[in-house]
Design a protein around this motif. Structure first.
Motif, PDB file in Angstrom:
ATOM      1  N   PHE A  29       0.830  -1.199   0.000  1.00 19.04           N
ATOM      2  CA  PHE A  29       0.000   0.000   0.000  1.00 19.04           C
ATOM      3  C   PHE A  29       0.868   1.254   0.000  1.00 19.04           C
ATOM      4  CE2 PHE A  29      -1.964   2.819   3.435  1.00 19.04           C
ATOM      5  CZ  PHE A  29      -2.787   3.515   2.565  1.00 19.04           C
ATOM      6  N   ILE A  30       0.498   2.229  -0.850  1.00 16.31           N
ATOM      7  CA  ILE A  30       1.214   3.516  -0.885  1.00 16.31           C
ATOM      8  C   ILE A  30       0.196   4.638  -0.724  1.00 16.31           C
ATOM      9  CG2 ILE A  30       2.628   5.087  -2.300  1.00 16.31           C
ATOM     10  CD1 ILE A  30       3.718   2.666  -3.783  1.00 16.31           C
ATOM     11  N   ALA A  31       0.511   5.605   0.126  1.00 13.17           N
ATOM     12  CA  ALA A  31      -0.300   6.824   0.229  1.00 13.17           C
ATOM     13  C   ALA A  31       0.609   8.004  -0.055  1.00 13.17           C
ATOM     14  CB  ALA A  31      -0.918   6.949   1.612  1.00 13.17           C
ATOM     15  N   ILE A  32       0.153   8.902  -0.924  1.00  9.14           N
ATOM     16  CA  ILE A  32       0.947  10.075  -1.300  1.00  9.14           C
ATOM     17  C   ILE A  32       0.155  11.342  -1.018  1.00  9.14           C
ATOM     18  CG2 ILE A  32       2.073  11.293  -3.224  1.00  9.14           C
ATOM     19  CD1 ILE A  32       2.504   8.566  -4.539  1.00  9.14           C
ATOM     20  N   ARG A  33       0.817  12.330  -0.420  1.00  9.12           N
ATOM     21  CA  ARG A  33       0.185  13.625  -0.207  1.00  9.12           C
ATOM     22  C   ARG A  33       0.656  14.571  -1.306  1.00  9.12           C
ATOM     23  NH1 ARG A  33      -1.356  16.999   3.901  1.00  9.12           N
ATOM     24  NH2 ARG A  33      -0.824  15.739   5.706  1.00  9.12           N
ATOM     25  N   HIS A  34      -0.323  15.251  -1.919  1.00 14.46           N
ATOM     26  CA  HIS A  34      -0.008  16.223  -2.966  1.00 14.46           C
ATOM     27  C   HIS A  34      -0.476  17.582  -2.465  1.00 14.46           C
ATOM     28  CE1 HIS A  34       0.222  12.679  -5.639  1.00 14.46           C
ATOM     29  NE2 HIS A  34      -0.865  12.285  -5.014  1.00 14.46           N
ATOM     30  N   GLY A  35       0.423  18.522  -2.292  1.00 16.92           N
ATOM     31  CA  GLY A  35       0.043  19.821  -1.748  1.00 16.92           C
ATOM     32  C   GLY A  35      -0.558  19.618  -0.369  1.00 16.92           C
ATOM     33  N   ARG A  36      -1.578  20.399  -0.026  1.00 12.21           N
ATOM     34  CA  ARG A  36      -2.235  20.225   1.276  1.00 12.21           C
ATOM     35  C   ARG A  36      -3.577  19.528   1.158  1.00 12.21           C
ATOM     36  NH1 ARG A  36       1.119  20.471   5.416  1.00 12.21           N
ATOM     37  NH2 ARG A  36      -0.757  19.652   6.357  1.00 12.21           N
ATOM     38  N   GLN A  37      -4.235  19.665  -0.003  1.00  9.64           N
ATOM     39  CA  GLN A  37      -5.622  19.215  -0.113  1.00  9.64           C
ATOM     40  C   GLN A  37      -5.802  17.815  -0.685  1.00  9.64           C
ATOM     41  OE1 GLN A  37      -7.053  22.961  -2.215  1.00  9.64           O
ATOM     42  NE2 GLN A  37      -8.871  22.246  -1.146  1.00  9.64           N
ATOM     43  N   TYR A  38      -4.766  17.290  -1.339  1.00  9.04           N
ATOM     44  CA  TYR A  38      -4.962  16.066  -2.105  1.00  9.04           C
ATOM     45  C   TYR A  38      -4.133  14.910  -1.559  1.00  9.04           C
ATOM     46  CZ  TYR A  38      -6.739  19.597  -5.275  1.00  9.04           C
ATOM     47  OH  TYR A  38      -7.428  20.652  -5.800  1.00  9.04           O
ATOM     48  N   THR A  39      -4.757  13.747  -1.469  1.00  8.47           N
ATOM     49  CA  THR A  39      -4.050  12.526  -1.104  1.00  8.47           C
ATOM     50  C   THR A  39      -4.481  11.433  -2.073  1.00  8.47           C
ATOM     51  OG1 THR A  39      -4.162  13.176   1.218  1.00  8.47           O
ATOM     52  CG2 THR A  39      -3.587  10.903   0.786  1.00  8.47           C
ATOM     53  N   THR A  40      -3.529  10.614  -2.522  1.00  5.56           N
ATOM     54  CA  THR A  40      -3.896   9.468  -3.359  1.00  5.56           C
ATOM     55  C   THR A  40      -3.397   8.188  -2.686  1.00  5.56           C
ATOM     56  OG1 THR A  40      -1.910   9.828  -4.705  1.00  5.56           O
ATOM     57  CG2 THR A  40      -3.982  10.657  -5.581  1.00  5.56           C
ATOM     58  N   LYS A  41      -4.157   7.089  -2.890  1.00  3.83           N
ATOM     59  CA  LYS A  41      -3.793   5.797  -2.306  1.00  3.83           C
ATOM     60  C   LYS A  41      -3.803   4.719  -3.383  1.00  3.83           C
ATOM     61  CE  LYS A  41      -5.535   7.132   2.213  1.00  3.83           C
ATOM     62  NZ  LYS A  41      -6.515   6.908   3.289  1.00  3.83           N
ATOM     63  N   TYR A  42      -2.847   3.821  -3.297  1.00  2.00           N
ATOM     64  CA  TYR A  42      -2.646   2.770  -4.288  1.00  2.00           C
ATOM     65  C   TYR A  42      -2.529   1.450  -3.535  1.00  2.00           C
ATOM     66  CZ  TYR A  42      -0.997   7.117  -6.514  1.00  2.00           C
ATOM     67  OH  TYR A  42      -0.885   8.408  -6.968  1.00  2.00           O
ATOM     68  N   MET A  43      -3.378   0.463  -3.876  1.00  2.00           N
ATOM     69  CA  MET A  43      -3.400  -0.768  -3.070  1.00  2.00           C
ATOM     70  C   MET A  43      -3.219  -2.060  -3.869  1.00  2.00           C
ATOM     71  SD  MET A  43      -6.461   0.262  -0.502  1.00  2.00           S
ATOM     72  CE  MET A  43      -6.523   1.957   0.104  1.00  2.00           C
ATOM     73  N   HIS A  44      -2.991  -3.141  -3.132  1.00  2.00           N
ATOM     74  CA  HIS A  44      -2.805  -4.512  -3.655  1.00  2.00           C
ATOM     75  C   HIS A  44      -1.584  -4.619  -4.571  1.00  2.00           C
ATOM     76  CE1 HIS A  44      -6.763  -4.949  -2.004  1.00  2.00           C
ATOM     77  NE2 HIS A  44      -7.332  -4.191  -2.923  1.00  2.00           N
ATOM     78  N   LEU A  45      -0.583  -3.776  -4.357  1.00  2.00           N
ATOM     79  CA  LEU A  45       0.588  -3.760  -5.236  1.00  2.00           C
ATOM     80  C   LEU A  45       1.419  -5.033  -5.075  1.00  2.00           C
ATOM     81  CD1 LEU A  45       1.725  -0.094  -4.513  1.00  2.00           C
ATOM     82  CD2 LEU A  45       0.400  -0.889  -6.475  1.00  2.00           C
ATOM     83  N   ASP A  46       2.066  -5.417  -6.179  1.00  3.06           N
ATOM     84  CA  ASP A  46       2.976  -6.547  -6.126  1.00  3.06           C
ATOM     85  C   ASP A  46       4.294  -6.077  -5.504  1.00  3.06           C
ATOM     86  OD1 ASP A  46       3.404  -9.316  -6.880  1.00  3.06           O
ATOM     87  OD2 ASP A  46       4.944  -8.538  -8.232  1.00  3.06           O
ATOM     88  N   LYS A  47       4.747  -4.896  -5.938  1.00  2.00           N
ATOM     89  CA  LYS A  47       6.011  -4.343  -5.415  1.00  2.00           C
ATOM     90  C   LYS A  47       5.866  -2.849  -5.152  1.00  2.00           C
ATOM     91  CE  LYS A  47      10.006  -7.038  -6.673  1.00  2.00           C
ATOM     92  NZ  LYS A  47       9.508  -8.130  -7.558  1.00  2.00           N
ATOM     93  N   ILE A  48       6.500  -2.428  -4.060  1.00  2.17           N
ATOM     94  CA  ILE A  48       6.557  -0.999  -3.731  1.00  2.17           C
ATOM     95  C   ILE A  48       7.940  -0.499  -4.123  1.00  2.17           C
ATOM     96  CG2 ILE A  48       6.610   0.639  -1.810  1.00  2.17           C
ATOM     97  CD1 ILE A  48       4.581  -1.110  -0.363  1.00  2.17           C
ATOM     98  N   LEU A  49       8.004   0.598  -4.893  1.00  3.70           N
ATOM     99  CA  LEU A  49       9.308   1.076  -5.370  1.00  3.70           C
ATOM    100  C   LEU A  49       9.725   2.397  -4.727  1.00  3.70           C
ATOM    101  CD1 LEU A  49       8.768   0.282  -9.184  1.00  3.70           C
ATOM    102  CD2 LEU A  49       9.964  -1.128  -7.505  1.00  3.70           C
ATOM    103  N   VAL A  50       8.957   2.860  -3.716  1.00  2.00           N
ATOM    104  CA  VAL A  50       9.293   4.135  -3.058  1.00  2.00           C
ATOM    105  C   VAL A  50       9.336   3.933  -1.546  1.00  2.00           C
ATOM    106  CG1 VAL A  50       8.413   5.695  -4.837  1.00  2.00           C
ATOM    107  CG2 VAL A  50       6.838   4.747  -3.141  1.00  2.00           C
ATOM    108  N   LYS A  51       9.834   4.940  -0.858  1.00  2.00           N
ATOM    109  CA  LYS A  51       9.909   4.868   0.607  1.00  2.00           C
ATOM    110  C   LYS A  51       9.148   6.033   1.225  1.00  2.00           C
ATOM    111  CE  LYS A  51      14.281   2.499   1.303  1.00  2.00           C
ATOM    112  NZ  LYS A  51      15.214   2.629   0.169  1.00  2.00           N
ATOM    113  N   ALA A  52       8.657   5.835   2.429  1.00  2.00           N
ATOM    114  CA  ALA A  52       7.973   6.927   3.126  1.00  2.00           C
ATOM    115  C   ALA A  52       8.931   8.096   3.278  1.00  2.00           C
ATOM    116  CB  ALA A  52       7.490   6.452   4.483  1.00  2.00           C
ATOM    117  N   GLY A  53       8.405   9.308   3.028  1.00  2.00           N
ATOM    118  CA  GLY A  53       9.224  10.515   3.153  1.00  2.00           C
ATOM    119  C   GLY A  53       9.834  10.952   1.832  1.00  2.00           C
TER     120      GLY A  53
END
Ligand SMILES: [Zn+2]
Length: 462
Positions: free
Chosen positions: A363-387
């Motif tokens: 699962f990945i959650a990304i914050r865009h600016g202050r108002q927007y958040t996107t979430k991506y689920m059931h991934l086979d592989k995560i290629l990013v790190k928190a922060g």
């Protein structure tokens, strides 16, 4: 001997069809299970080619009942035919994006939404992208035809109950003319509110001592005024990075009832972070621009994928489980993509969560600016790190079938001000500056207010 032989033959004869039938049966069952999620009748195709995208979006924005009727049928069909053991898209509760002080001011925890009317908007288009009960939307627009006359830049707001039924709708036609529509029994009732306060300018200047929220409140700004400021400059400035001694100057128009005020409008703000100045100035279209009329916004991708994908399950916060008859919201969109398909971030932002989390799988959650958040689920592989900071279109993972998922797919969610919206129809930020006549008017108005945004009162002349 003969007897034994014959019985052996008999056994063989019996064994052979039994094995064959079993094998054929297993093949049929596996075929059915594998094939079922790909059956086009259960799903809607949303091709990703730009031309078709536009058509789809325009369809949702059609004000007529005809456009909506088609959409209702498609959505109903998807939800009715969903399996009871349908995939769950819930990360563990502790893996929610942690709210900071600025989120607390921006996110409305009650069931109310505020919205500025954009070019091309229709009332039904706006309300359905937030998952408001379509029957209520239909009823309201049928009862009050004047609601087709929403103008660009006007403010609207509404409240829903926990099942997304529309409770009330507010339309601010002008500062002194507000229409309120409330649901009473099975109808909406209109109330016209004329305000009697006097609109007066309010100018506040201050220095950062602890953080923007606290220091702006010290200068008399309200939470909602602070929220408007942080939203207007969300793509320019990370308010958490403001340092001691940084300056802000704010110009607001407030409706005064004696010494009290309830409603206000942010006209302009200037923030000085180190040597750099950031401006957000209100234009006639209800949006904020930099002091040259340039855009303060960022573009988003509509889909988190590079190629065509089929939507196997649409956005439906009111989805009914056909077996339990309970509302099990589907707060995102499922794209039927094969395992290993690159997943892209739809906008610039910061990775908040990147981990395995319960039913959501990888699962990945990304914050865009202050108002927007996107979430991506059931991934086979995560290629990013928190922060990690990422750009629009960056590859963040590979789609898969992890967590509680009934087949390879990408579950994608979009939140605006903490509320789930339909990513296919949502009004995404557009980075377009002012041009022509509106730019000319804007620059003339800015000239008039610029002196009020100086920091003179903060820095005694030297
Ligand atoms: Zn889903």
């Amino acid at each position: 001997m003969q007897q034994i032989d014959s019985s052996d033959i008999e056994k063989k004869d019996l064994k052979f069809p039994f094995i064959t039938i079993s094998v054929v049966f297993i093949i049929i069952i596996s075929f059915y299970l594998l094939w079922r999620p790909l059956n086009p009748e259960r799903t809607i195709y949303i091709p990703l080619t730009p031309q078709v995208q536009t058509t789809v979006i325009e369809n949702h924005q059609l004000p007529s009942a005809v456009g909506n009727a088609t959409i209702v049928r498609l959505d109903d069909r998807v939800s009715q035919e969903q399996e009871p053991e349908e995939s769950l898209d819930q990360p563990k509760p502790e893996d929610d994006v942690i709210k900071d002080e600025i989120d607390e001011v921006i996110d409305q925890d009650d069931n109310s939404v505020q919205y500025t009317v954009n070019r091309g908007d229709t009332l039904s288009g706006i309300l359905t992208q937030y998952g408001v009960n379509r029957n209520d939307v239909y009823l309201l627009t049928k009862q009050f035809k004047q609601l087709t006359n929403l103008r660009i830049g006007q403010q609207i707001s509404w409240t829903v109950d926990t099942e997304h039924n529309l409770k009330s709708f507010n339309w601010i036609i002008s500062n002194n003319n507000i229409r309120i529509y409330e649901k009473v029994n099975d109808n909406f009732v209109e109330r016209i509110e004329t305000r009697e306060g006097i609109w007066k300018p309010f100018n506040a200047q201050g220095l950062i001592d602890s953080n923007f929220v606290v220091d702006a409140k010290k200068q008399g700004l309200t939470s909602s005024e602070i929220a408007t400021i942080t939203k207007a400059l969300q793509w320019q400035l990370d308010f958490r990075r403001l340092k001691k001694g940084d300056k802000f100057s704010v110009l607001i128009s407030r409706e005064m009832f004696g010494d009290n005020h309830e409603n206000s409008q942010l006209l302009a703000v200037r923030i000085q972070n180190g040597n750099k100045d950031y401006y957000a100035i209100l234009a006639e279209d209800g949006h904020y621009y930099d002091k040259n009329g340039g855009s303060l916004s960022q573009n988003f991708l509509r889909y988190p994928l590079a190629k065509q994908a089929r939507i196997s399950s649409g956005f439906n916060p009111r989805r009914l489980n056909p077996v339990t008859k309970k509302v099990t919201p589907h707060n995102g969109v499922d794209f039927a993509v094969s395992r290993g398909t690159p997943v892209l971030s739809v906008g610039e932002g910061e990775v908040m969560i990147a981990k395995y989390s319960g039913s959501a799988g990888n699962f990945i959650a990304i914050r865009h600016g202050r108002q927007y958040t996107t979430k991506y689920m059931h991934l086979d592989k995560i290629l990013v790190k928190a922060g990690q900071k990422i750009k629009k279109g960056d590859k963040i993972g590979l789609s898969g079938n992890t967590g509680r998922s009934t087949g390879p797919h990408l579950h994608f969610e979009l939140y605006i001000d903490g509320k789930p919206v339909n990513p296919i129809t949502a009004n995404l930020p557009v980075s377009e500056g002012l041009t022509g006549k509106s730019k000319k008017t804007f620059l003339e108005q800015f000239k008039k207010i610029e002196p009020k945004l100086s920091f003179e009162s903060l820095t005694p002349s030297n």
